[in-house]
Write a protein that holds these residues in place. Sequence first.
Motif, short mmCIF file in Angstrom:
data_model
loop_
_atom_site.label_atom_id
_atom_site.label_comp_id
_atom_site.label_asym_id
_atom_site.label_seq_id
_atom_site.Cartn_x
_atom_site.Cartn_y
_atom_site.Cartn_z
N GLN A 294 6.32 -15.32 -2.64
CA GLN A 294 7.78 -15.35 -2.52
C GLN A 294 8.35 -13.99 -2.93
OE1 GLN A 294 8.13 -19.43 -4.69
NE2 GLN A 294 10.07 -19.12 -3.62
N ASP A 295 9.52 -13.65 -2.34
CA ASP A 295 10.20 -12.43 -2.76
C ASP A 295 11.52 -12.81 -3.41
OD1 ASP A 295 12.47 -11.89 -0.40
OD2 ASP A 295 10.66 -12.88 0.36
N PHE A 296 11.85 -12.14 -4.50
CA PHE A 296 13.05 -12.42 -5.28
C PHE A 296 13.79 -11.10 -5.50
CE2 PHE A 296 9.66 -15.32 -6.54
CZ PHE A 296 10.25 -16.56 -6.29
N GLU A 297 14.85 -10.90 -4.73
CA GLU A 297 15.68 -9.70 -4.87
C GLU A 297 14.83 -8.43 -4.83
OE1 GLU A 297 17.71 -10.31 -8.51
OE2 GLU A 297 18.95 -11.95 -7.75
N GLY A 298 13.90 -8.35 -3.88
CA GLY A 298 13.06 -7.17 -3.72
C GLY A 298 11.77 -7.20 -4.51
N ARG A 299 11.60 -8.19 -5.43
CA ARG A 299 10.36 -8.31 -6.20
C ARG A 299 9.49 -9.39 -5.56
NH1 ARG A 299 10.96 -8.76 -12.50
NH2 ARG A 299 11.09 -6.50 -12.25
N VAL A 300 8.27 -9.00 -5.20
CA VAL A 300 7.36 -9.92 -4.51
C VAL A 300 6.36 -10.48 -5.53
CG1 VAL A 300 5.70 -10.22 -2.64
CG2 VAL A 300 7.60 -8.60 -2.38
N ILE A 301 6.29 -11.83 -5.59
CA ILE A 301 5.41 -12.51 -6.54
C ILE A 301 4.41 -13.35 -5.76
CG2 ILE A 301 5.31 -14.28 -8.35
CD1 ILE A 301 7.95 -13.28 -9.38
N VAL A 302 3.16 -13.27 -6.17
CA VAL A 302 2.11 -14.15 -5.63
C VAL A 302 1.48 -14.88 -6.81
CG1 VAL A 302 1.61 -12.79 -3.56
CG2 VAL A 302 0.46 -12.23 -5.71
N ALA A 303 0.94 -16.06 -6.53
CA ALA A 303 0.37 -16.86 -7.62
C ALA A 303 -0.81 -17.68 -7.12
CB ALA A 303 1.44 -17.78 -8.22
N THR A 304 -1.76 -17.82 -8.01
CA THR A 304 -2.82 -18.81 -7.80
C THR A 304 -2.44 -20.04 -8.62
OG1 THR A 304 -4.08 -18.02 -9.70
CG2 THR A 304 -4.50 -16.94 -7.58
N SER A 305 -3.29 -20.99 -8.72
CA SER A 305 -2.98 -22.17 -9.51
C SER A 305 -3.02 -21.87 -11.00
CB SER A 305 -3.98 -23.30 -9.20
OG SER A 305 -5.30 -22.87 -9.47
N LYS A 306 -3.57 -20.68 -11.38
CA LYS A 306 -3.73 -20.39 -12.80
C LYS A 306 -2.98 -19.13 -13.27
CE LYS A 306 -6.58 -23.84 -13.11
NZ LYS A 306 -6.15 -25.09 -13.78
N GLY A 307 -2.56 -18.26 -12.36
CA GLY A 307 -1.93 -17.02 -12.80
C GLY A 307 -0.84 -16.54 -11.84
#
Length: 883
Positions: free
Chosen positions: A305-318
């Motif tokens: 997902q991207d939030f105001e230009g910041r892109v975040i990725v996640a696994t089930s643990k981090g």
Amino acid sequence: MKIFIRLPTDHPVDMMNIKAFTLVSAVERELLTGDREHISIECVECCGRNLYVGTNDCFIYHFLLEEKTLPTGTASFIATKQLHRHLGFKKPVNELCAASALNRLLVLCDNSITLVNMLNLEPVPSGARIKGATTFAVNENPVNGDPFCVEVCIISVKRRTVQMFLVYEDRVQIVKEVSTPEQPLAVAVDGYFLCLALTTQYIILNYSTGLSQDLFPYCSEEKPPIVKRIGRQEFLLAGPGGLGMFATVAGISQRAPVHWSENVIGAAVCFPYVIALDDEFITVHSMLDQQQKQTLPFKEGHILQDFEGRVIVATSKGVYILVPLPLEKQIQDLLASRRVEEALVLAKGARRNIPKDKFQVMYRRVLQQAGFIQFAQLQFLEAKELFRSSQLDVRELISLYPFLLPTSSSFTRSHPPLHEYADLNQLTQGDQEKMAKCKRFLMSYLNEVRSTEVANGYKEDIDTALLKLYAEADHDSLLDLLVTENFCLLTDSAAWLEKHKKCFLYSTIENHSDEVPALWWGCDVKASRALWVKIVNGDIQDSTRSDLYEYIVDFLTYCLDQELVWTHADWLLQKSEEIGVQVFTKRPLDEKQQTGFNPDDIISCLKKYPKALVKYLEHLVIDRSLQKEEYHTHLAVLYLEEVLRQRVATGSKDVDATETQTKLRRLLQKSDSYRVHLLKEKIQGAGLPMESAILHGKLGEHEKALHILVHEMGDFSAAEDYCLWGSEGQDAACRQHLFHTLLAMYLHAGPSAHALTVAAVDLLNHHAREFDATQVLQLLPDTWSVQLLCPFLTGAMRDSIHARRTTQVALGLARSENLIYMYDKVKLKGSAVWLSDKKLCQLCQNPFGEPVFVRYPNGGLVHTHCAASRHTTPSSPSPGTRT
């Protein structure tokens, strides 16, 4: 909507990858789950420094993110846990969304959207919630004007239904419920438009009007859909065949699709990139050229997902953050890899991310760097366009060429440098062919820009460099540069011209400096022209111009210094009389009299050069049409002497007319300004009957002239031509007289002169209009047949009939005009005129004293004496337009 053809894609790292993002850990596993293996991350939300994580055991975690830059220049994040709270269910937290204006966090859990405080994660006291939601999306382009509410669209648990809500700080309000053709699975909102992923297709739905627009089919059974709002009225969708498709609310695509994995499970946008996530990789694709730019291994990822230009990725643990490298760094990396087109595309696309002033500086520099890369690859057309569009300081380019910049130049190259080359030798690695191409390009480029704004402030550098290049290459344009306005620095130019044996050009550079050595030829016009003379005479070897003699003639032709012209006149004429005389014949005719040359002085100078004298007299008589007896007589005498000389040389009198003799005859015929008697005396006994006949004609002795032509020369054609030119400019009677004289001469020769009889018949038949038919018929012998004179008689009859009919037409027109005037007169007499002592004259405004008046066509009455004075006094008023 157009469906694009899918191209094959592979995940292995592309050899042309660039580093657009780095993957940095944000929240370690220990902060979330500790040693509890069954805990997994279900969703994330980021708002400013606040990071929220929802887990499968119904917990929400709140972290504060702090970004730091390591000494290596890479970014790192420190997440500080603030608190966590259980929602009281046994279901996972499905979605989180922050509404910072309300200080609320929207939490989807167990098909209900709950409002909790962003700081303490406590549910709102009112207990407001939205029930029956499977998923939701916030409208980032709201249509409601209230800044203290959020527009939310939910996909309802009801079959084929979406609902619009207004969410306030402590309450929710339903706005609209809309049915859909199929069961919706995913939604994104922009204004009144919903982009929906249905079971089998994507659609655009206007929830205000209920109108929908089909986009393209999609099978949700094979993989979950992706619907992502990426900008105003534009969405990103997971299309068939591994395509990332762009669609507007109008149902069209304004961008080409990107090609990502068949198994993509998430997508985000960080301009100018589209980022895609599958079960093994994170791929980065450019929205500008649709090419895959970077591939990052990332296994077990399920959130992107991207939030105001910041892109975040996640696994089930981090949780991890994709940190973008600065666009300028990416552009420089592309340029370093010689990927010019990609760098330019990326630089142009960076306009929306960089302030205008900073962008213009950055973009201009990128264009200049790209230009030097193209130049080094000998792509000169592309390099030239880049240099010109970037307004390159042309000295940056000139400085690559050793010794071309003036020695007095204080130029230093841009820092940081625009390229990596010390000079042209390093760039071409000593390849002479490449070096020659580079020099030809610089000559062309400098010649183009020297008269444009690019040259402002650098004209001395440009012109001096051009001179050096031209001199080294022995280029034809060298002289053109120097004889026109230029800014060449004389000290540098002189040394360079001397080095390349261009002595002639010493004298062509204008003196622009007070520091020029006294030996510089350009400072002394007379000395410089003397140098030219030495070069032409062969005393100095200089192959600059093969036509130097003609150039000197041309220069002196326009030179206003009479002394300089007279000084070189004899030398010029000795070299070539025909060319040298051009310094006098080709001078501008509008030259002022006080500075012009006296023709008599020139004639005196040319007496030693007969060919030049003839050329000059022809210039005065023919070109300038000066009607001065001396010039015309002199020219005719010179022609005559040359004709006589040629006759003596050939030893025969019976030769065809030479060119000079033809000129003599033409002059004798056309000119009226020469001394006829003088020439007649010179011609007498010279065996020139034609010229003698012309002179008799000039004296009005037409019978003598015709007698020579007919009886001495036997040239009947010349006799006819004599009648024509002899009467040129005269009236018809004069021409008729000459033709009758010639005819009488033919007829009085007697019956034995058969040739003259034939000439008489031909004369009549060919020039019927020049004769009076009545007089001719009285002269003709009775033995001549009508058939013999048929053309003459036919022409005479036609002329007679034509004259008769023309006269009749003129008579008819006169009668018609007379009838019109008679009609006007009758009309005027038919109307009564009342005259009393109260009537006033329209001219003098006095009453009539007697019954005598003048009446105008418009009815105005005037005194007779007023009417008479009106005709003698133009300024007097007029009562009518006709009298």
